[in-house]
Design a protein around this motif. Structure first.
Motif, PDB file in Angstrom:
ATOM      1  N   LEU A   1     -18.258  15.013 -15.455  1.00 58.06           N
ATOM      2  CA  LEU A   1     -19.346  14.305 -16.118  1.00 58.06           C
ATOM      3  C   LEU A   1     -18.827  13.473 -17.293  1.00 58.06           C
ATOM      4  N   LEU A   2     -17.929  14.039 -18.080  1.00 51.82           N
ATOM      5  CA  LEU A   2     -17.425  13.331 -19.258  1.00 51.82           C
ATOM      6  C   LEU A   2     -16.180  12.490 -18.955  1.00 51.82           C
ATOM      7  N   GLN A   3     -15.482  12.795 -17.890  1.00 53.58           N
ATOM      8  CA  GLN A   3     -14.226  12.104 -17.575  1.00 53.58           C
ATOM      9  C   GLN A   3     -14.369  10.585 -17.496  1.00 53.58           C
ATOM     10  N   PRO A   4     -15.377  10.030 -16.805  1.00 56.37           N
ATOM     11  CA  PRO A   4     -15.484   8.564 -16.750  1.00 56.37           C
ATOM     12  C   PRO A   4     -15.760   7.942 -18.114  1.00 56.37           C
ATOM     13  N   ILE A   5     -16.440   8.687 -18.983  1.00 59.13           N
ATOM     14  CA  ILE A   5     -16.746   8.160 -20.317  1.00 59.13           C
ATOM     15  C   ILE A   5     -15.471   8.067 -21.142  1.00 59.13           C
ATOM     16  N   VAL A   6     -14.677   9.131 -21.113  1.00 59.94           N
ATOM     17  CA  VAL A   6     -13.416   9.127 -21.865  1.00 59.94           C
ATOM     18  C   VAL A   6     -12.457   8.099 -21.269  1.00 59.94           C
ATOM     19  N   GLU A   7     -12.426   8.022 -19.955  1.00 57.70           N
ATOM     20  CA  GLU A   7     -11.569   7.032 -19.296  1.00 57.70           C
ATOM     21  C   GLU A   7     -11.970   5.612 -19.689  1.00 57.70           C
ATOM     22  N   ASN A   8     -13.271   5.337 -19.763  1.00 59.93           N
ATOM     23  CA  ASN A   8     -13.734   4.017 -20.204  1.00 59.93           C
ATOM     24  C   ASN A   8     -13.318   3.737 -21.643  1.00 59.93           C
ATOM     25  N   ALA A   9     -13.404   4.754 -22.497  1.00 60.63           N
ATOM     26  CA  ALA A   9     -12.995   4.578 -23.892  1.00 60.63           C
ATOM     27  C   ALA A   9     -11.522   4.184 -23.965  1.00 60.63           C
ATOM     28  N   ILE A  10     -10.726   4.771 -23.104  1.00 58.74           N
ATOM     29  CA  ILE A  10      -9.298   4.450 -23.088  1.00 58.74           C
ATOM     30  C   ILE A  10      -9.078   3.068 -22.490  1.00 58.74           C
ATOM     31  N   TYR A  11      -9.602   2.859 -21.291  1.00 54.86           N
ATOM     32  CA  TYR A  11      -9.332   1.628 -20.552  1.00 54.86           C
ATOM     33  C   TYR A  11      -9.938   0.389 -21.223  1.00 54.86           C
ATOM     34  N   HIS A  12     -11.194   0.496 -21.617  1.00 48.03           N
ATOM     35  CA  HIS A  12     -11.880  -0.671 -22.187  1.00 48.03           C
ATOM     36  C   HIS A  12     -11.738  -0.756 -23.700  1.00 48.03           C
ATOM     37  N   GLY A  13     -11.608   0.382 -24.355  1.00 47.30           N
ATOM     38  CA  GLY A  13     -11.559   0.384 -25.814  1.00 47.30           C
ATOM     39  C   GLY A  13     -10.167   0.366 -26.403  1.00 47.30           C
ATOM     40  N   MET A  14      -9.269   1.187 -25.847  1.00 50.20           N
ATOM     41  CA  MET A  14      -7.948   1.365 -26.456  1.00 50.20           C
ATOM     42  C   MET A  14      -6.876   0.449 -25.875  1.00 50.20           C
ATOM     43  N   ALA A  15      -6.908   0.232 -24.566  1.00 44.89           N
ATOM     44  CA  ALA A  15      -5.868  -0.577 -23.931  1.00 44.89           C
ATOM     45  C   ALA A  15      -5.860  -1.974 -24.542  1.00 44.89           C
ATOM     46  N   ALA A  16      -4.720  -2.453 -24.877  1.00 44.62           N
ATOM     47  CA  ALA A  16      -4.533  -3.793 -25.455  1.00 44.62           C
ATOM     48  C   ALA A  16      -5.275  -3.969 -26.779  1.00 44.62           C
ATOM     49  N   LEU A  17      -5.450  -2.887 -27.520  1.00 43.27           N
ATOM     50  CA  LEU A  17      -6.164  -2.942 -28.788  1.00 43.27           C
ATOM     51  C   LEU A  17      -5.322  -3.597 -29.883  1.00 43.27           C
ATOM     52  N   GLY A  18      -4.016  -3.368 -29.838  1.00 45.37           N
ATOM     53  CA  GLY A  18      -3.139  -3.967 -30.842  1.00 45.37           C
ATOM     54  C   GLY A  18      -2.981  -3.112 -32.095  1.00 45.37           C
ATOM     55  N   ARG A  19      -3.607  -1.955 -32.118  1.00 42.08           N
ATOM     56  CA  ARG A  19      -3.468  -1.000 -33.225  1.00 42.08           C
ATOM     57  C   ARG A  19      -3.736   0.394 -32.667  1.00 42.08           C
ATOM     58  N   ARG A  20      -3.361   1.393 -33.398  1.00 38.41           N
ATOM     59  CA  ARG A  20      -3.607   2.766 -32.960  1.00 38.41           C
ATOM     60  C   ARG A  20      -5.106   3.045 -33.031  1.00 38.41           C
ATOM     61  N   GLY A  21      -5.616   3.656 -31.999  1.00 38.34           N
ATOM     62  CA  GLY A  21      -7.036   3.956 -31.942  1.00 38.34           C
ATOM     63  C   GLY A  21      -7.293   5.453 -31.916  1.00 38.34           C
TER      64      GLY A  21
END
Length: 149
Positions: free
Chosen positions: A28-48
């Protein structure tokens, strides 16, 4: 995921022990955390940072918050997450990925937990995103009481 994305984020998890009796369907929570990583953290340019918090609500409800300090989204992007599902028009994102994860999670929450339970998204571009999952205690699912189980 940290290895895949170059260890560019930290995950901080709140204490779930007081809520161990709550039923949580698998993945249930896995897709939410995965989205946070993929859409939020990837290519962020700073530590998240991704935080997972648990807050009790009234009447045996539990608020699970998955917050990231990632790229965030515009209001239009947040609105599109669920409007596309309602129109049955799932579209590819800018990287060609089909985004149906949150739509599926919201539907599963409503089916499993019933009225009053759902998934909500708040985001601010450049600041981050919060996905809020509201569930109910297993003793109150489908109106059952502890004595009926």
């Amino acid at each position: 995921q940290q290895t895949r994305y170059g260890n560019c984020f930290d995950v901080i998890t709140g204490d779930f022990a007081p809520y161990a009796d709550y039923l949580l369907p698998k993945l249930l929570l896995q897709p939410i955390v995965e989205n946070a990583i993929y859409h939020g953290m990837a290519a962020l340019g700073r530590r998240g940072e991704i935080r997972i918090r648990f807050e009790p609500l009234e009447d045996g409800m539990l608020d699970i918050l998955i917050e990231d300090s990632g790229r965030g989204m515009t209001r239009e992007q947040v609105e599109r997450i669920f409007s596309d599902a309602e129109k049955n028009a799932v579209k590819n994102d800018e990287r060609g990925m089909v985004s149906i994860g949150l739509q599926n999670v919201r539907q599963r929450i409503k089916q499993f937990y019933g009225p009053g339970c759902s998934l909500y998204v708040r985001s601010r571009e450049g600041i981050g995103t919060t996905v809020e999952v509201i569930i109910r205690d297993k003793q109150k699912i489908n109106g059952a009481s502890a004595q009926e189980e």
